[in-house]
Enzyme design. Sequence first.
Site, PDB file in Angstrom:
ATOM      1  N   ARG A  92       7.665 -73.215 -10.647  1.00 19.44           N
ATOM      2  CA  ARG A  92       9.025 -73.872 -11.156  1.00 19.44           C
ATOM      3  C   ARG A  92      10.079 -72.470 -11.222  1.00 19.44           C
ATOM      4  O   ARG A  92       9.498 -71.364 -11.717  1.00 19.44           O
ATOM      5  CB  ARG A  92       8.720 -74.175 -12.453  1.00 19.44           C
ATOM      6  CG  ARG A  92       9.980 -74.303 -13.478  1.00 19.44           C
ATOM      7  CD  ARG A  92       9.493 -74.655 -14.804  1.00 19.44           C
ATOM      8  NE  ARG A  92      10.619 -74.782 -15.885  1.00 19.44           N
ATOM      9  CZ  ARG A  92      10.474 -75.435 -17.278  1.00 19.44           C
ATOM     10  NH1 ARG A  92       9.289 -75.977 -17.491  1.00 19.44           N
ATOM     11  NH2 ARG A  92      11.325 -75.102 -18.076  1.00 19.44           N
ATOM     12  N   HIS A 137      14.820 -76.691 -12.019  1.00 16.74           N
ATOM     13  CA  HIS A 137      15.338 -76.941 -13.101  1.00 16.74           C
ATOM     14  C   HIS A 137      16.796 -76.484 -13.524  1.00 16.74           C
ATOM     15  O   HIS A 137      17.250 -75.659 -13.080  1.00 16.74           O
ATOM     16  CB  HIS A 137      14.479 -76.322 -14.301  1.00 16.74           C
ATOM     17  CG  HIS A 137      14.506 -77.096 -15.559  1.00 16.74           C
ATOM     18  ND1 HIS A 137      15.146 -78.434 -15.664  1.00 16.74           N
ATOM     19  CD2 HIS A 137      14.166 -76.704 -16.931  1.00 16.74           C
ATOM     20  CE1 HIS A 137      15.095 -78.730 -17.125  1.00 16.74           C
ATOM     21  NE2 HIS A 137      14.633 -77.843 -17.599  1.00 16.74           N
ATOM     22  N   ASP A 183       9.829 -73.472 -29.227  1.00 18.90           N
ATOM     23  CA  ASP A 183       8.938 -73.439 -27.704  1.00 18.90           C
ATOM     24  C   ASP A 183       9.604 -72.100 -26.969  1.00 18.90           C
ATOM     25  O   ASP A 183      10.131 -71.868 -26.392  1.00 18.90           O
ATOM     26  CB  ASP A 183       9.703 -74.578 -26.844  1.00 18.90           C
ATOM     27  CG  ASP A 183       9.219 -74.610 -25.445  1.00 18.90           C
ATOM     28  OD1 ASP A 183       8.058 -74.110 -25.325  1.00 18.90           O
ATOM     29  OD2 ASP A 183       9.683 -75.336 -24.704  1.00 18.90           O
TER      30      ASP A 183
HETATM   31  C1  SPV Z   1       9.195 -78.689 -21.404  1.00 16.50           C
HETATM   32  O1  SPV Z   1       9.192 -79.911 -21.646  1.00 16.50           O
HETATM   33  O2  SPV Z   1       8.583 -78.014 -22.079  1.00 16.50           O
HETATM   34  C2  SPV Z   1       9.961 -78.161 -20.457  1.00 16.50           C
HETATM   35  C3  SPV Z   1      11.054 -78.840 -19.780  1.00 16.50           C
HETATM   36  O3  SPV Z   1       9.281 -77.076 -20.159  1.00 16.50           O
HETATM   37  S1  SPV Z   1      12.492 -78.060 -20.695  1.00 16.50           S
HETATM   38  O4  SPV Z   1      12.410 -78.209 -22.032  1.00 16.50           O
HETATM   39  O5  SPV Z   1      13.639 -78.541 -20.192  1.00 16.50           O
HETATM   40  O6  SPV Z   1      12.615 -76.666 -20.377  1.00 16.50           O
HETATM   41 MG    MG Z   2       8.146 -76.232 -21.373  1.00 12.71          MG
END
Ligand code: SPV
Ligand code: MG
Length: 553
Positions: free
Chosen positions: A155, A186, A54
Amino acid sequence: MSKATILRDLFKRDGFFKIVGAHNGLTARLVELAGFEGIWASSLEVSASHAVPDANILTMIDYLNAAIDMNEAVSIPIVVDVDQGYGNSTNVIHMVKKFEAAGIAGIVMEDKLFPKQNSLLADGRQELASIAEFVGKVMAAKNAQISKDFMVIARTEALIAGWGQEEAMKRARAYVDAGADGIMIHSKKDTPDEILEFVNAWDCDVPLVIVPTNYHSFTEDKIKNYPKIKMVIYANHVIRSAVTAIKETLREIKKTGGIDTVSPKLIPISELFELQGTTDMKENEKRFLMSGKEKINVIIPAAGAPLDPKLREVILKDTPVCMLDVNGKSILQRNVEILNSLGISSINVVVGYNSNKINIEGINKIMNTNFEETGVLDSIMCAEEQMDGKTLIIYSDILFEKRILEGLIKKDDDIVLVIDSSYKERKIDESKLLDLVIAKDDPAKGERILKLEEDNEIIKIGQDIPKDKANFEFVGIALFSKKGIGILKKFCNETKNLNKGFKKSDLGDFNRIIQKIIDEGNKVSCFEVHKGWTEVHTFEDYKMVSSIHSSRD
Ligand code: SPV
Ligand code: MG
């Protein structure tokens, strides 16, 4: 109501609502079926489902396509995790245009630099954009949206990056001033403390959004005590539970040496079919596919010798009528082409008289060895085995327009005969026997008609009906449902059994058996036409059709 409006309304309700992370159409559908209010198109779930980190490795288009799949699978709103907008303000403008046009209800955009890394990554690089830069991106997003309800939630990752409460608050206020419709705050701490500190200090009239992945003990019974929190995101539990289940299944298959023990533990395949919308597909098939694309078997009885001596001697010589050349193409060839163009390819031709002359590609020839002594119904019954579902019977000596079959095969009555209302207008040789019909309702007056919806039915059929009593003529085309063809077969077989030593047309002609079927209380429906077909029984008929059909068609 647009999904953006639905989302906005959720924010206006008392209390908070929950949305759940998903990564494709199926997982989004499961979230909706479980009763949640919305979908979180999580960058973590979508990237993990592609087996890549990610970290902005997938592109905007990848996330957009995943969001489109999810949106199309559900009726609840999709909130898309758009990372930092995939670039600068210019990218943001394009991104909002694309996601809003795709029916996405809202986006959550974070104040990190490109490329970002997931917020929960233990040693993740969490670099924040300047406040000024991100304020520009929020303004760009709000300016780019077309509908007033599309939601842009800003965010801040200030707590994730370790920049402290003050910085988080400064940023959140600036984003509200820039036009943000909500603030997502967050934290990756395992207690809600820093989130609660922020929530308690929050004094703007803009709702807050939280993602309690790491501080999961902060459950709904506690969240409800903080009315500024309006949306709660359960961000990644769907993909994590999928991985848990998949690993367990694979482990068991490997260990037990087969799928025997694991199969009963899984959802039945039928449930999977249901989840992927197969029921809807079958419904649509019934409504919109030609006759639900149910296979249609065609029987063309073509075993008899030509009856008209002039036609036989002058034109046909020793050729069966169905092979009669009408401007370069035989009758049978023309009819097979029409059937094929309607997707009908199971064409059975019952042959007898000079059967070797019937040579057409794509037909199944069935022999009626007794053709000299039997009639059309006997020939039809030679194809009894082939009549195992929806069946179309077409006489071998008729030409017709494609539209007649096109309309007929859409009917789903059990027995339907095509009948023509124009016979009274035609110049007919008085000696010629016509298959006349008395239908319950007279034909509609006026122009050429093609009635599809009327519920007319046949009361009488036969060559002995007085011409002034009849209102239609049977064309020589009949359609039977699976049930209808079963009725025809039953009546034919009963007649055979009654006449022991059955021979020479004992079965009677087609009209007689239809009359019997009607007399015993079965409905025989009709498909009414006005012209558009012709039979070729005589030399005169032949001259007429030759002048109509050009070799081009
Ligand atoms: C996601 O679900 O991709 C988010 C939340 O952005 S987190 O993984 O906690 O960053
Ligand atoms: Mg995310």
